[in-house]
Design a protein around this motif. Structure first.
Motif, PDB file in Angstrom:
ATOM      1  N   ARG A   1       1.031   4.097  -2.962  1.00 26.18           N
ATOM      2  CA  ARG A   1       0.568   5.508  -2.702  1.00 26.18           C
ATOM      3  C   ARG A   1       1.831   6.497  -3.427  1.00 26.18           C
ATOM      4  O   ARG A   1       1.536   7.340  -4.066  1.00 26.18           O
TER       5      ARG A   1
ATOM      6  N   THR B   1       0.883  -1.196   0.026  1.00 27.92           N
ATOM      7  CA  THR B   1       0.010  -0.017   0.052  1.00 27.92           C
ATOM      8  C   THR B   1       0.960   1.208   0.178  1.00 27.92           C
ATOM      9  O   THR B   1       0.775   1.979  -0.850  1.00 27.92           O
TER      10      THR B   1
ATOM     11  N   GLU C   1      -8.347   0.714   0.341  1.00 28.36           N
ATOM     12  CA  GLU C   1      -7.415   1.546  -0.027  1.00 28.36           C
ATOM     13  C   GLU C   1      -6.272   1.032  -1.014  1.00 28.36           C
ATOM     14  O   GLU C   1      -6.270   1.465  -2.071  1.00 28.36           O
TER      15      GLU C   1
END
Length: 673
Positions: free
Chosen positions: A184, A180, A202
C-alpha cells in the motif's frame, strides 16, 4: 533452526544493531568521490561476474559461486557502513545491502535473525542520513517512516527494490497482512485498484498497481532486477492464496487464483505444481475430466511432477476406469524406481523465485514424494479389488520381497500413507494366493504372521469399552469413544492378525481336502479369539453396539463366525454331524440371522432328522424377512480387504431340494409353509 524475520520484530538499538567499528566511523568523514567510485566498481564487478556465471547452470558450482559472491558483498557492505550514513553513498549502500541479502535469502529460504537486523539497520541509516531517528521501531514501523519521510529521488529505486525483497521475505513467512500493508505504501494508490484475478484480491491489485522506479544508466548493478522480483511476487501471492483457498474449501476463489498463478512468471517445476493444484481443485468441484486435462498439462510441463501422476490415478479410480488407473500407478512406480534428482537450491538466473516463497504444509504434503513400496501396494490392492487376482499375487510377492530387503524399503507410518501395517499386507497376500489356488503358499505366508506375533499376545486381554466414557452406552449417539490404552490397542490388533492368519490357513487346508488340518487351524483361530474379553461396567451391549464402539470388535466377531462355519463344515465332511451342529448353533449366536450360518444349520438339522427344529427355524427366517447380510454391512464400516474373499455368499449343495423338503414337511404336518 534459524529464526525467520517476523514483521513485528523490533529493530535493536545500541551496539548490536551496528557493524563493528561504527563508533569509530561516527568520528570520521563521509566517503569521498574516489571511495564511492571504487566501491561502485567493486559492486558492479561482483554483480556482473554473477550474471556471467548463469551459463554454468544450477548445481554445486553455482552454490559455491553464490557463497563467494555473498561473502564479497558482505565485505563491501562492512566497508561502506564503517562510515557515517550520508545521502551521496546511500544509493550504493542500499544496492549492496540488497545484493547481499538476495544471496542470504536464497541460501536460507528466508531471512534469519542476523540478516533481518542488517535490513533494519540499513533502514535506520537511511533515516539517520535524513536527520530522523529510527531506533526502537518495529520493522513495519520502520518501513512506514522511511517511505513517508524520505523523499530524495535518488533513493526511490533502491528503497523500492529493498521493499520488494522485504515483501518476498514476509510472503515466504505467510505474513500476507504485512505484505499488503507494505505495498500500500509502495504503490501509493489513492484511487481504485486495477482489476486482479481472484475477484477483489487487494494484494494482487496492489502488486499490479506498483510502478517499479526506472533505474538510471549509471545506477549500481544488481544481481536480480526489481521488475523480475515484482513478477515473481505477483505469481507467488496468487499461488499462495490459491493454496489457502483450496485448503479452506473455498474452491471457486481457489480456482481463480490458481489460474492467475498459472499465467504468471515461474519455473516449469512450479507451473506443473500449479496445474496439479488446479486438477485437485476441479476434481473436488466434481469435474474429473477437467481435472485430468490439467494433470496431463502438469506432466507435459514437467514429467518429473509425480504428484500429478498420483492424482491422475485417483481421478481414474473415481471414474471407475481401472485399466487407466493401474497404468498410471505402474508408470508412477517405474518413475519412483529411478533415483530422484537433487533439488536445485541455487538458480543462477533468479536467486529469489516462487519455490522459495511458497512452501506451506499443504503444498509439502501434496507434493511429498511417494515411497515405491506404497505404490506397489496400491497396485496389488487395486488388482485384488478388481478381481485381477493373478496380477495382484505378482505385485504382493514383489512387495513382500521389497519389505524383507531392509529398512530402506520400510515406509514410516503416518496419516497419509497408503501402506497398511505389514501383517495386513501379508494377510492380503495370503488371501490373493488362496484365491489363485496356491494354497501351500498361502499357508506359508500366514505362518510368517503367526510366528512373528507369538510373543506379542497376552494370555488374556481385558478391554473395558466405556472406560472414561462416564457410563454412557458405547455405540449410541453422543457417546464418546472408549479410551483404550495404546498397548491394549496394539495387543488387540495382533490378536486380530493372528486369528485371521489361522482362519486363512484353515480355508487353505479345506481346499486341499485336509479336513483334520483345517479343523486344527479353525480351532486355533477360535482359541486366540477367546483371549479377548470385551467388558462394560455400565451394561451388556449387543454385538452391533460393541462393533460401533470398537471397530476391531466387528472384525473379531466376523472372524469368529467364519471360523465356526469353517470348522462345522469340516466336521460334516468327516461325518461328525453333532459336532457340526454345535458349531453352527454357536455361529448363529455370534451373528444372529446370518444367511450362511442359517443355511448350514438347516442342512445339519435335517440330516440329523430333527425336522421339527429345522421347520421352525425355516419359518422364523422367512417371517423375520431380515435384510441380507451384505445390506447390513453396507451401512457400517467395511471389513479389511484380507477378509473380503471369505465373505462371498456360500452356495451350499441341496439348498433348493432342502427348501422343497421343508415345504412338503410343513404341508403334511398341517402347518402353513
Amino acid at each position: 533452526m534459524a529464526q525467520r524475520l517476523h514483521p513485528r520484530g523490533r529493530a535493536r538499538s545500541g551496539e548490536r544493531s551496528r557493524p563493528r567499528g561504527s563508533k569509530r566511523a561516527r568520528r570520521e568523514a563521509p566517503a569521498g568521490a574516489g571511495s564511492l567510485r571504487a566501491w561502485t566498481e567493486e559492486n558492479d564487478g561482483l554483480a556482473g561476474g554473477w550474471r556471467a556465471s548463469r551459463s554454468s547452470g544450477p548445481g554445486r558450482a553455482a552454490q559455491q559461486a553464490a557463497r563467494r559472491c555473498r561473502l564479497a558483498f558482505d565485505s563491501l557492505l562492512r566497508k561502506i557502513q564503517g562510515l557515517p550514513a550520508a545521502l551521496p553513498s546511500l544509493s550504493l549502500e542500499l544496492t549492496v545491502l540488497y545484493n547481499s541479502l538476495l544471496f542470504a535469502v536464497s541460501e536460507s529460504d528466508g531471512l534469519v535473525e542476523g540478516e533481518a537486523e542488517r535490513l533494519n539497520h540499513g533502514l535506520i541509516r537511511v533515516l539517520e542520513a535524513c536527520g530522523v531517528s529510527g531506533q526502537d521501531l518495529s520493522t513495519e514501523e520502520l518501513w512506514q517512516k522511511v517511505l513517508q519521510d524520505v523523499t530524495t529521488e535518488e533513493l526511490c529505486a533502491p528503497l523500492h527494490r529493498l521493499g520488494a525483497l522485504q515483501g518476498a521475505v514476509w510472503l515466504a513467512a505467510n505474513c500476507l497482512g504485512s505484505v499488503t500493508g507494505l505495498f500500500r505504501l509502495l504503490s501509493d494508490t489513492k484511487g481504485p485498484l486495477p482489476s486482479a484475478h481472484g475477484g477483489e484480491n487487494e494484494l494482487l491489485g496492489l502488486l499490479k498497481a506498483w510502478s517499479v522506479p526506472v533505474e538510471g544508466d549509471t545506477s549500481p548493478l544488481v544481481v536480480q532486477s526489481t521488475k523480475d522480483l515484482k513478477e515473481i511476487l505477483w505469481t507467488s501471492a496468487a499461488f499462495l492464496q490459491g493454496l489457502q483457498g483450496l485448503e479452506a474449501g473455498n474452491l471457486p476463489a481457489a480456482l481463480s487464483l490458481l489460474q492467475a498463478a498459472a499465467s504468471g512468471f515461474c519455473s516449469k517445476r512450479v507451473l506443473a505444481q500449479i496445474y496439479t493444484c488446479i486438477g485437485c481443485c476441479t476434481q473436488q468441484m466434481g469435474k474429473p475430466q477437467t481435472a485430468l486435462q490439467h494433470l496431463k498439462r502438469a506432466l507435459q510441463v514437467d514429467f518429473q511432477c509425480l504428484s500429478a501422476l498420483s492424482q491422475a490415478a485417483l481421478v481414474y479410480r473415481q471414474l471407475g476406469e481401472t485399466d487407466a488407473e493401474l497404468e498410471a500407478l505402474a508408470l508412477l512406480y517405474k518413475a519412483l524406481e529411478t533415483p530422484a534428482q537433487e533439488a536445485v537450491s541455487i538458480d543462477p538466473c533468479f536467486l529469489i523465485r516462487t519455490e522459495l516463497l511458497v512452501h506451506t504444509p499443504a503444498l509439502a504434503s501434496m507434493f511429498s514424494r511417494s515411497h515405491p513400496s506404497e505404490v506397489k501396494y496400491l497396485l496389488a490392492q487395486r488388482c485384488l479389488q478388481a478381481g485381477r487376482v493373478g496380477e495382484a499375487v505378482e505385485h504382493y510377492l514383489d512387495l513382500l520381497a521389497l519389505l524383507q530387503e531392509g529398512p530402506q524399503h520400510q515406509v514410516p507410518l503416518h496419516g497419509r500413507s497408503a501402506l497398511p501395517r505389514i501383517p495386513e499386507v501379508f494377510l492380503e497376500a495370503a488371501s490373493a494366493l488362496e484365491q489363485l489356488g496356491r494354497y501351500q503358499d498361502a499357508i506359508a505366508v500366514c505362518e510368517e504372521i503367526i510366528s512373528r506375533t507369538d510373543d506379542l499376545i497376552p494370555e488374556t486381554l481385558r478391554i473395558e469399552l466405556d472406560s472414561g466414557a462416564g457410563g454412557e452406552v458405547p455405540g449410541r449417539a453422543g457417546s464418546p469413544s472408549p479410551g483404550i490404552p495404546p498397548q491394549q490397542k496394539e495387543s488387540l490388533r495382533c490378536i486380530v492378525w493372528r486369528a485371521a492368519a489361522y482362519l486363512h490357513q484353515g480355508r487353505a487346508w479345506t481346499k486341499l481336502g485336509e479336513s483334520k488340518e483345517a479343523i486344527t487351524r479353525f480351532t486355533r483361530c477360535l482359541n486366540v479369539l477367546l483371549r479377548v474379553q470385551l467388558v462394560s461396567a455400565a451394561s451388556i451391549h449387543s454385538g452391533e453396539e460393541m462393533a460401533e464402539a470398537l471397530p476391531e470388535a466387528k472384525v473379531l466377531q466376523k472372524i469368529r463366525l467364519l471360523a465356526l462355519l469353517g470348522r462345522g463344515s469340516q466336521f460334516q465332511e468327516l461325518g461328525r454331524d453333532k459336532e457340526a451342529l454345535m458349531n453352527f448353533q454357536h455361529s448363529l449366536q455370534v451373528c444372529p440371522g446370518d444367511p450362511a450360518a442359517t443355511s448350514y444349520l438347516l442342512q445339519v438339522l435335517w440330516k440329523l432328522n430333527r425336522r421339527q427344529e429345522a421347520a421352525a427355524l425355516w419359518q422364523k427366517v422367512h417371517a423375520d424377512a431380515a435384510p441380507a447380510d451384505g445390506q447390513q454391512e453396507a451401512a457400517g464400516r467395511p471389513y479389511p480387504l484380507y477378509l473380503v474373499s471369505c465373505l462371498k455368499p456360500v452356495n451350499l449343495p441341496h439348498d433348493e431340494s432342502l427348501a422343497r423338503n421343508l415345504q412338503d414337511y410343513l404341508r403334511t404336518s398341517g402347518q402353513d409353509p
